[in-house]
Design an enzyme around this catalytic site. Structure first.
Site, PDB file in Angstrom:
ATOM      1  N   GLU A   1      37.091  38.744  38.860  1.00 54.98           N
ATOM      2  CA  GLU A   1      36.835  39.798  37.858  1.00 54.98           C
ATOM      3  C   GLU A   1      36.963  39.225  36.451  1.00 54.98           C
ATOM      4  O   GLU A   1      37.947  38.564  36.117  1.00 54.98           O
ATOM      5  CB  GLU A   1      37.829  40.946  38.070  1.00 54.98           C
ATOM      6  CG  GLU A   1      37.702  42.031  37.013  1.00 54.98           C
ATOM      7  CD  GLU A   1      38.425  43.317  37.376  1.00 54.98           C
ATOM      8  OE1 GLU A   1      38.502  43.629  38.587  1.00 54.98           O
ATOM      9  OE2 GLU A   1      38.907  43.985  36.453  1.00 54.98           O
TER      10      GLU A   1
ATOM     11  N   HIS B   1      40.105  39.915  34.357  1.00 53.27           N
ATOM     12  CA  HIS B   1      41.281  39.229  34.912  1.00 53.27           C
ATOM     13  C   HIS B   1      41.268  37.754  34.509  1.00 53.27           C
ATOM     14  O   HIS B   1      42.315  37.170  34.238  1.00 53.27           O
ATOM     15  CB  HIS B   1      41.302  39.342  36.436  1.00 53.27           C
ATOM     16  CG  HIS B   1      41.431  40.755  36.933  1.00 53.27           C
ATOM     17  ND1 HIS B   1      41.479  41.060  38.267  1.00 53.27           N
ATOM     18  CD2 HIS B   1      41.526  41.934  36.286  1.00 53.27           C
ATOM     19  CE1 HIS B   1      41.591  42.364  38.419  1.00 53.27           C
ATOM     20  NE2 HIS B   1      41.615  42.922  37.226  1.00 53.27           N
TER      21      HIS B   1
ATOM     22  N   HIS C   1      39.063  52.370  47.112  1.00 54.34           N
ATOM     23  CA  HIS C   1      40.412  52.284  47.664  1.00 54.34           C
ATOM     24  C   HIS C   1      40.586  53.516  48.552  1.00 54.34           C
ATOM     25  O   HIS C   1      40.047  54.585  48.236  1.00 54.34           O
ATOM     26  CB  HIS C   1      41.500  52.387  46.598  1.00 54.34           C
ATOM     27  CG  HIS C   1      41.456  51.337  45.526  1.00 54.34           C
ATOM     28  ND1 HIS C   1      40.683  51.450  44.409  1.00 54.34           N
ATOM     29  CD2 HIS C   1      42.140  50.182  45.402  1.00 54.34           C
ATOM     30  CE1 HIS C   1      40.880  50.391  43.636  1.00 54.34           C
ATOM     31  NE2 HIS C   1      41.760  49.605  44.216  1.00 54.34           N
TER      32      HIS C   1
ATOM     33  N   GLU D   1      41.531  39.091  45.176  1.00 55.92           N
ATOM     34  CA  GLU D   1      41.100  39.231  43.783  1.00 55.92           C
ATOM     35  C   GLU D   1      42.216  38.753  42.858  1.00 55.92           C
ATOM     36  O   GLU D   1      43.267  39.387  42.770  1.00 55.92           O
ATOM     37  CB  GLU D   1      40.771  40.710  43.521  1.00 55.92           C
ATOM     38  CG  GLU D   1      40.235  40.963  42.146  1.00 55.92           C
ATOM     39  CD  GLU D   1      39.821  42.421  41.951  1.00 55.92           C
ATOM     40  OE1 GLU D   1      39.370  43.058  42.933  1.00 55.92           O
ATOM     41  OE2 GLU D   1      39.956  42.910  40.826  1.00 55.92           O
TER      42      GLU D   1
ATOM     43  N   ASP E   1      41.401  56.618  46.617  1.00 54.77           N
ATOM     44  CA  ASP E   1      40.390  57.216  45.718  1.00 54.77           C
ATOM     45  C   ASP E   1      39.553  58.224  46.473  1.00 54.77           C
ATOM     46  O   ASP E   1      39.193  59.259  45.944  1.00 54.77           O
ATOM     47  CB  ASP E   1      39.345  56.207  45.197  1.00 54.77           C
ATOM     48  CG  ASP E   1      39.915  54.922  44.722  1.00 54.77           C
ATOM     49  OD1 ASP E   1      40.990  54.964  44.126  1.00 54.77           O
ATOM     50  OD2 ASP E   1      39.256  53.883  44.938  1.00 54.77           O
TER      51      ASP E   1
ATOM     52  N   ASP F   1      38.759  46.746  31.032  1.00 59.76           N
ATOM     53  CA  ASP F   1      37.715  47.077  32.001  1.00 59.76           C
ATOM     54  C   ASP F   1      36.469  47.682  31.359  1.00 59.76           C
ATOM     55  O   ASP F   1      35.944  48.708  31.813  1.00 59.76           O
ATOM     56  CB  ASP F   1      38.236  48.078  33.047  1.00 59.76           C
ATOM     57  CG  ASP F   1      39.065  47.407  34.143  1.00 59.76           C
ATOM     58  OD1 ASP F   1      39.061  46.169  34.214  1.00 59.76           O
ATOM     59  OD2 ASP F   1      39.705  48.140  34.920  1.00 59.76           O
TER      60      ASP F   1
ATOM     61  N   ASP G   1      33.818  41.272  40.406  1.00 58.37           N
ATOM     62  CA  ASP G   1      34.057  42.559  39.763  1.00 58.37           C
ATOM     63  C   ASP G   1      33.562  42.435  38.331  1.00 58.37           C
ATOM     64  O   ASP G   1      34.140  41.708  37.506  1.00 58.37           O
ATOM     65  CB  ASP G   1      35.546  42.943  39.822  1.00 58.37           C
ATOM     66  CG  ASP G   1      35.862  43.751  41.081  1.00 58.37           C
ATOM     67  OD1 ASP G   1      34.985  43.824  41.970  1.00 58.37           O
ATOM     68  OD2 ASP G   1      36.960  44.325  41.164  1.00 58.37           O
TER      69      ASP G   1
ATOM     70  N   ASP H   1      33.603  47.180  38.252  1.00 60.74           N
ATOM     71  CA  ASP H   1      35.000  47.612  38.121  1.00 60.74           C
ATOM     72  C   ASP H   1      35.243  47.840  36.631  1.00 60.74           C
ATOM     73  O   ASP H   1      35.912  47.059  35.958  1.00 60.74           O
ATOM     74  CB  ASP H   1      35.931  46.543  38.700  1.00 60.74           C
ATOM     75  CG  ASP H   1      37.346  47.071  38.873  1.00 60.74           C
ATOM     76  OD1 ASP H   1      37.596  48.223  38.445  1.00 60.74           O
ATOM     77  OD2 ASP H   1      38.189  46.348  39.425  1.00 60.74           O
TER      78      ASP H   1
ATOM     79  N   ASP I   1      44.003  45.023  30.205  1.00 61.19           N
ATOM     80  CA  ASP I   1      42.824  45.036  31.054  1.00 61.19           C
ATOM     81  C   ASP I   1      41.971  46.252  30.678  1.00 61.19           C
ATOM     82  O   ASP I   1      42.140  47.330  31.234  1.00 61.19           O
ATOM     83  CB  ASP I   1      43.328  45.151  32.506  1.00 61.19           C
ATOM     84  CG  ASP I   1      42.257  44.859  33.536  1.00 61.19           C
ATOM     85  OD1 ASP I   1      41.198  44.357  33.158  1.00 61.19           O
ATOM     86  OD2 ASP I   1      42.507  45.134  34.715  1.00 61.19           O
TER      87      ASP I   1
HETATM   88  C1  XUL Z   1      42.663  46.205  39.015  1.00 61.19           C
HETATM   89  C2  XUL Z   1      41.496  45.915  39.834  1.00 61.19           C
HETATM   90  C3  XUL Z   1      41.399  46.666  41.107  1.00 61.19           C
HETATM   91  C4  XUL Z   1      40.752  45.909  42.205  1.00 61.19           C
HETATM   92  C5  XUL Z   1      40.743  46.627  43.536  1.00 61.19           C
HETATM   93  O1  XUL Z   1      42.725  45.520  37.835  1.00 61.19           O
HETATM   94  O2  XUL Z   1      40.649  45.142  39.460  1.00 61.19           O
HETATM   95  O3  XUL Z   1      40.750  47.856  40.862  1.00 61.19           O
HETATM   96  O4  XUL Z   1      39.440  45.584  41.912  1.00 61.19           O
HETATM   97  O5  XUL Z   1      42.003  47.003  43.933  1.00 61.19           O
HETATM   98 CO    CO Z   2      38.795  44.619  40.206  1.00 59.20          CO
END
Ligand code: XUL
Ligand code: CO
Length: 435
Positions: free
Chosen positions: A267, A270, A100, A231, A103, A308, A295, A338, A306
């Site tokens: 992802e 998600h 991003h 996404e 970042d 991750d 992702d 991610d 989430d």
């Molecule tokens: C948030 C997510 C983000 C996107 C990019 O849940 O997945 O990091 O991948 O903005």
């Molecule tokens: Co993501």
């Protein structure tokens, strides 16, 4: 200067190795099903997790040790982080990265200064890419952290906030283009609503589409030919997010005439939050010809948010790679981690264990998926299951060369249909043979 002094360059040592800093299954140059493993996977590291995630959670602050980071919002600190990140890419053998805007570069007192900082960091990253051969999988703009986006960016009730977000998209696209990014992602973290009592949903969706169209038109102007992605994610942070799952995203893209310009970045966590399996989301995307990138992570069944986590579940990686192979492999996309370490895995070396584990899990998934496809029992079963559609009344219905009266007449003469078993248990047993 090295920032991971005790960590060697990670090499493939094979399944019998006990070295925690070695791949047991991911052997980047080994040819599997016609191409090197690295080209099947196109692994990417997420700048935001590797360099910027302090590992705080809703109940406690950051724990991650980042001895290279002076915690300032300065350009110098940002430039130094980029060097550390490229050392990380070098040592893990990860070929791609994603970022991003916020970042990689600091958000400063005003937009002009932030843009300027982004340009300087981009220049620095370009140098690092050239020296290392590492590549940018995709870039994106962070339109969800700053308080100005509390009520959305593309879907904000304020046209000025929309414009600020669009300006960030423009600058992030410029950076992505300069770095030869193969894609550009939109994740609408705040593009949704908390209550419909204060929301004009139709107008907000029109505005979100307008944002995407502005980006598509701008890409043509600057000659950016990378792939745009959306996404999906159903909630968190918003109560309801417009891009809630693959099907909702596809509906949105079709409604606003954007299908030719966008693919989906799916992802795993998600998908879980949307109440779907990853396999479901990938299937929906592929069937629409719209799976672009992935992702790679996984959720925790016992925690409702989430999380991750790094992907370690071999059933998951096998089913993902089955789908990737089915669509003929990635083109612009890849497997972007991610994913973040657990809050208690706060030492720098944990970054390596996390990524090594994810890469090995995908290598095993790839090999299992290739073997399942070569075995053909699963594919043959599915093909056979639909055999009644290959001729007779089935073929006529599929060919749209039949009336409702003719179909009804068929049912009258054919009598009670005989169904074959779905054999779910057998099929799961077959999959287990390969994992
Ligand atoms: C948030 C997510 C983000 C996107 C990019 O849940 O997945 O990091 O991948 O903005
Ligand atoms: Co993501």
């Amino acid at each position: 200067m090295s920032h991971f002094t005790n960590i060697p360059k990670i090499q493939y040592e094979g399944p019998s190795s006990k070295n925690p800093f070695a791949f047991k299954h991911y052997n980047p140059d080994e040819t599997v099903a016609g191409k090197p493993m690295r080209d099947h996977m196109r692994f990417a590291a997420a700048y935001w997790h590797v360099m910027r995630n302090g590992l705080s959670d809703p109940f406690g602050g950051p724990t991650a040790l980042m001895p290279w980071d002076d915690q300032s919002n300065s350009l110098d600190n940002a430039l130094k982080r980029a060097d550390v990140f490229f050392e990380f890419l070098d040592k893990t053998g990860i070929d791609y990265y994603c970022f991003h805007d916020r970042d990689i570069a600091p958000e400063l007192e005003n937009l002009a200064k932030s843009n300027d900082a982004l340009e300087k960091v981009t220049e620095h990253l370009l140098g690092l890419q050239k020296a290392s051969g590492k590549k940018l999988l995709w870039g994106t703009a962070c339109l969800f952290s700053h308080p100005r986006y509390a009520q959305g960016a593309g879907t904000s009730p304020s046209a000025d906030v929309f414009a600020y977000g669009a300006a960030q998209v423009k600058a992030a696209m410029d950076a992505t283009h300069k770095l030869g990014g193969e894609g550009y992602t939109f994740w609408g973290g705040r593009e949704g609503y908390a209550t419909l009592l204060n929301t004009d949903m139709k107008r907000e969706l029109d505005h979100l589409a307008a944002m995407l169209w502005l980006a598509v038109d701008y890409a043509k102007k600057i000659g950016f030919t990378g792939q745009f992605y959306i996404e999906p994610k159903p909630r968190e942070p918003s109560t309801h997010q417009y891009d809630s799952d693959a099907a909702a995203c596809l509906n949105f893209l079709r409604q606003y005439g954007l299908m030719d310009h966008f693919k989906l970045n799916i992802e795993t966590n998600h998908a879980t939050l949307a109440g779907h399996t990853m396999l479901h989301e990938l299937t929906v995307a592929i069937d629409a010809g719209a799976l672009g990138s992935i992702d790679a992570n996984q959720g925790d069944e016992l925690i409702g948010w989430d999380t991750d986590e790094f992907p370690t579940d071999l059933y998951l990686t096998t089913s993902i790679m089955l789908k990737v192979l089915e669509m003929g492999g990635f083109t612009t996309g890849g497997l972007n981690f991610d994913a973040k370490r657990r809050r208690e895995s706060h030492e720098p070396e944990d970054l390596f264990h996390a990524h090594i584990g994810g890469m090995d899990a995908f290598a095993r998934g790839l090999k299992a998926a290739v073997a399942i496809r070569e075995d053909r029992r699963l594919a043959d079963f599915v093909a056979n299951r639909y055999a009644t559609w290959n001729s007779g009344i089935g073929a006529k219905i599929e060919g749209k060369s039949v009336t409702l009266e003719e179909v009804a007449a068929h049912a009258l003469s054919a009598g009670e249909p005989v169904l074959a078993s779905g054999r779910q248990e057998l099929l799961k047993n077959i999959v287990n043979e390969f994992i």
